[in-house]
Design a protein around this motif. Structure first.
Motif, PDB file in Angstrom:
ATOM      1  N   ARG A  29      85.421  61.644  74.163  1.00  0.00           N
ATOM      2  CA  ARG A  29      86.812  62.413  73.894  1.00  0.00           C
ATOM      3  C   ARG A  29      87.866  60.833  73.874  1.00  0.00           C
ATOM      4  N   ARG A  30      89.063  61.056  73.865  1.00  0.00           N
ATOM      5  CA  ARG A  30      89.647  59.557  74.341  1.00  0.00           C
ATOM      6  C   ARG A  30      90.896  60.012  75.603  1.00  0.00           C
ATOM      7  N   CYS A  31      90.796  58.731  76.261  1.00  0.00           N
ATOM      8  CA  CYS A  31      91.257  59.029  77.413  1.00  0.00           C
ATOM      9  C   CYS A  31      93.016  58.696  76.962  1.00  0.00           C
ATOM     10  N   ALA A  32      93.527  59.589  77.604  1.00  0.00           N
ATOM     11  CA  ALA A  32      95.295  58.585  77.614  1.00  0.00           C
ATOM     12  C   ALA A  32      95.633  57.071  77.417  1.00  0.00           C
ATOM     13  N   ASN A  33      93.967  56.560  77.746  1.00  0.00           N
ATOM     14  CA  ASN A  33      94.397  54.999  77.411  1.00  0.00           C
ATOM     15  C   ASN A  33      94.130  54.588  76.157  1.00  0.00           C
ATOM     16  N   GLY A  34      93.139  55.493  75.757  1.00  0.00           N
ATOM     17  CA  GLY A  34      92.634  54.698  74.500  1.00  0.00           C
ATOM     18  C   GLY A  34      91.336  54.843  74.306  1.00  0.00           C
ATOM     19  N   TYR A  35      90.234  54.621  75.598  1.00  0.00           N
ATOM     20  CA  TYR A  35      89.116  54.351  76.179  1.00  0.00           C
ATOM     21  C   TYR A  35      88.144  55.780  75.570  1.00  0.00           C
ATOM     22  N   ARG A  36      86.797  56.028  74.803  1.00  0.00           N
ATOM     23  CA  ARG A  36      86.525  56.560  74.473  1.00  0.00           C
ATOM     24  C   ARG A  36      85.814  57.424  76.283  1.00  0.00           C
ATOM     25  N   ASP A  37      85.439  58.838  75.562  1.00  0.00           N
ATOM     26  CA  ASP A  37      84.615  59.579  77.560  1.00  0.00           C
ATOM     27  C   ASP A  37      83.669  59.969  77.015  1.00  0.00           C
ATOM     28  N   TYR A  38      82.598  59.566  77.071  1.00  0.00           N
ATOM     29  CA  TYR A  38      81.542  60.724  76.699  1.00  0.00           C
ATOM     30  C   TYR A  38      80.325  61.677  77.964  1.00  0.00           C
ATOM     31  N   ASP A  39      80.550  62.840  77.004  1.00  0.00           N
ATOM     32  CA  ASP A  39      79.928  63.768  77.960  1.00  0.00           C
ATOM     33  C   ASP A  39      78.329  63.300  78.522  1.00  0.00           C
ATOM     34  N   ASP A  40      78.289  64.055  79.155  1.00  0.00           N
ATOM     35  CA  ASP A  40      76.183  63.148  80.124  1.00  0.00           C
ATOM     36  C   ASP A  40      75.177  64.010  79.237  1.00  0.00           C
ATOM     37  N   ARG A  41      75.690  64.556  78.080  1.00  0.00           N
ATOM     38  CA  ARG A  41      74.945  65.273  77.280  1.00  0.00           C
ATOM     39  C   ARG A  41      74.660  63.781  76.472  1.00  0.00           C
ATOM     40  N   PHE A  42      75.268  63.251  75.704  1.00  0.00           N
ATOM     41  CA  PHE A  42      75.033  62.466  74.860  1.00  0.00           C
ATOM     42  C   PHE A  42      73.971  60.573  75.469  1.00  0.00           C
ATOM     43  N   VAL A  43      73.294  61.088  76.588  1.00  0.00           N
ATOM     44  CA  VAL A  43      72.790  59.887  76.986  1.00  0.00           C
ATOM     45  C   VAL A  43      71.894  60.528  76.375  1.00  0.00           C
ATOM     46  N   ASP A  44      71.287  62.093  76.157  1.00  0.00           N
ATOM     47  CA  ASP A  44      69.923  62.492  75.734  1.00  0.00           C
ATOM     48  C   ASP A  44      69.662  62.591  74.120  1.00  0.00           C
ATOM     49  N   ARG A  45      71.180  62.538  73.652  1.00  0.00           N
ATOM     50  CA  ARG A  45      71.371  62.646  72.367  1.00  0.00           C
ATOM     51  C   ARG A  45      71.154  61.664  71.727  1.00  0.00           C
ATOM     52  N   VAL A  46      71.415  60.561  72.243  1.00  0.00           N
ATOM     53  CA  VAL A  46      71.433  59.314  72.212  1.00  0.00           C
ATOM     54  C   VAL A  46      70.370  58.122  71.866  1.00  0.00           C
ATOM     55  N   VAL A  47      69.739  59.533  72.434  1.00  0.00           N
ATOM     56  CA  VAL A  47      67.465  58.845  72.415  1.00  0.00           C
ATOM     57  C   VAL A  47      66.839  59.263  71.918  1.00  0.00           C
ATOM     58  N   GLN A  48      67.496  60.640  71.315  1.00  0.00           N
ATOM     59  CA  GLN A  48      67.135  61.518  70.257  1.00  0.00           C
ATOM     60  C   GLN A  48      67.340  60.459  68.632  1.00  0.00           C
ATOM     61  N   ILE A  49      68.795  60.415  68.504  1.00  0.00           N
ATOM     62  CA  ILE A  49      68.889  59.305  68.000  1.00  0.00           C
ATOM     63  C   ILE A  49      68.113  58.197  67.353  1.00  0.00           C
ATOM     64  N   ARG A  50      68.082  57.930  68.509  1.00  0.00           N
ATOM     65  CA  ARG A  50      67.274  56.033  67.964  1.00  0.00           C
ATOM     66  C   ARG A  50      65.470  56.528  68.000  1.00  0.00           C
ATOM     67  N   GLY A  51      65.810  57.591  68.564  1.00  0.00           N
ATOM     68  CA  GLY A  51      64.251  58.243  67.915  1.00  0.00           C
ATOM     69  C   GLY A  51      63.971  58.789  67.007  1.00  0.00           C
ATOM     70  N   LEU A  52      64.606  59.361  66.169  1.00  0.00           N
ATOM     71  CA  LEU A  52      64.986  59.555  64.728  1.00  0.00           C
ATOM     72  C   LEU A  52      65.170  58.130  63.561  1.00  0.00           C
ATOM     73  N   LEU A  53      66.009  57.346  64.386  1.00  0.00           N
ATOM     74  CA  LEU A  53      66.050  55.940  63.302  1.00  0.00           C
ATOM     75  C   LEU A  53      64.910  55.428  63.940  1.00  0.00           C
ATOM     76  N   ASP A  54      64.291  55.068  65.290  1.00  0.00           N
ATOM     77  CA  ASP A  54      62.865  54.445  64.588  1.00  0.00           C
ATOM     78  C   ASP A  54      61.885  54.971  63.736  1.00  0.00           C
ATOM     79  N   ALA A  55      62.586  56.320  63.698  1.00  0.00           N
ATOM     80  CA  ALA A  55      60.775  56.836  63.013  1.00  0.00           C
ATOM     81  C   ALA A  55      60.939  56.835  61.626  1.00  0.00           C
ATOM     82  N   GLY A  56      61.802  56.027  61.454  1.00  0.00           N
ATOM     83  CA  GLY A  56      63.202  56.119  59.553  1.00  0.00           C
ATOM     84  C   GLY A  56      63.203  57.194  58.915  1.00  0.00           C
TER      85      GLY A  56
END
Length: 122
Positions: A29-56
């Motif tokens: 989401r974008r804050c009023a100041n334009g900063y990105r704001d990520y939901d906590d669920r993206f911590v696990d999602r990013v770890v999953q993405i990295r694992g899948l990328l590492d797997a090729g």
């Protein structure tokens, strides 16, 4: 959370997080100041993405299978091309080979530790 915190919590650079967002793998989401704001669920999602990328897996395939990693699961059958299915089958087999190798190595290390501990007076 801001991009810096997500970066710290996942060990992923801010640049890569922005790339994941460009690829549609995560969304902020974008804050009023334009900063990105990520939901906590993206911590696990990013770890999953990295694992899948590492797997090729390429990001275009990862984007299609990410919904399968969520609960409840939403699977999009129309997106399943023969190429994607073949890629996933190959990747699954590669993962199984790596798991077998890691299990073998774990057994060997366990045996080594047992032998060393039996030898070392304690």
């Amino acid at each position: 959370m801001r991009i810096g915190e997500l970066s710290e919590r996942t060990g992923t650079s801010r640049r890569l997080l922005r790339y994941y967002e460009e690829q549609g793998l995560i969304a902020a989401r974008r804050c009023a100041n334009g900063y990105r704001d990520y939901d906590d669920r993206f911590v696990d999602r990013v770890v999953q993405i990295r694992g899948l990328l590492d797997a090729g897996l390429p990001t275009r395939i990862i984007k299609q299978i990410l919904p399968c990693l969520d609960t409840p699961r939403t699977i999009y059958f129309p997106d399943a091309t023969p190429e994607m299915l073949a890629t996933l089958e190959q990747e699954r087999e590669r993962m199984e080979d790596r798991i077998r190798c890691m299990e073998h190595n774990r057994r060997a290390i366990t045996e080594y530790l047992a032998a060393v501990r039996a030898y070392v007076p304690g």
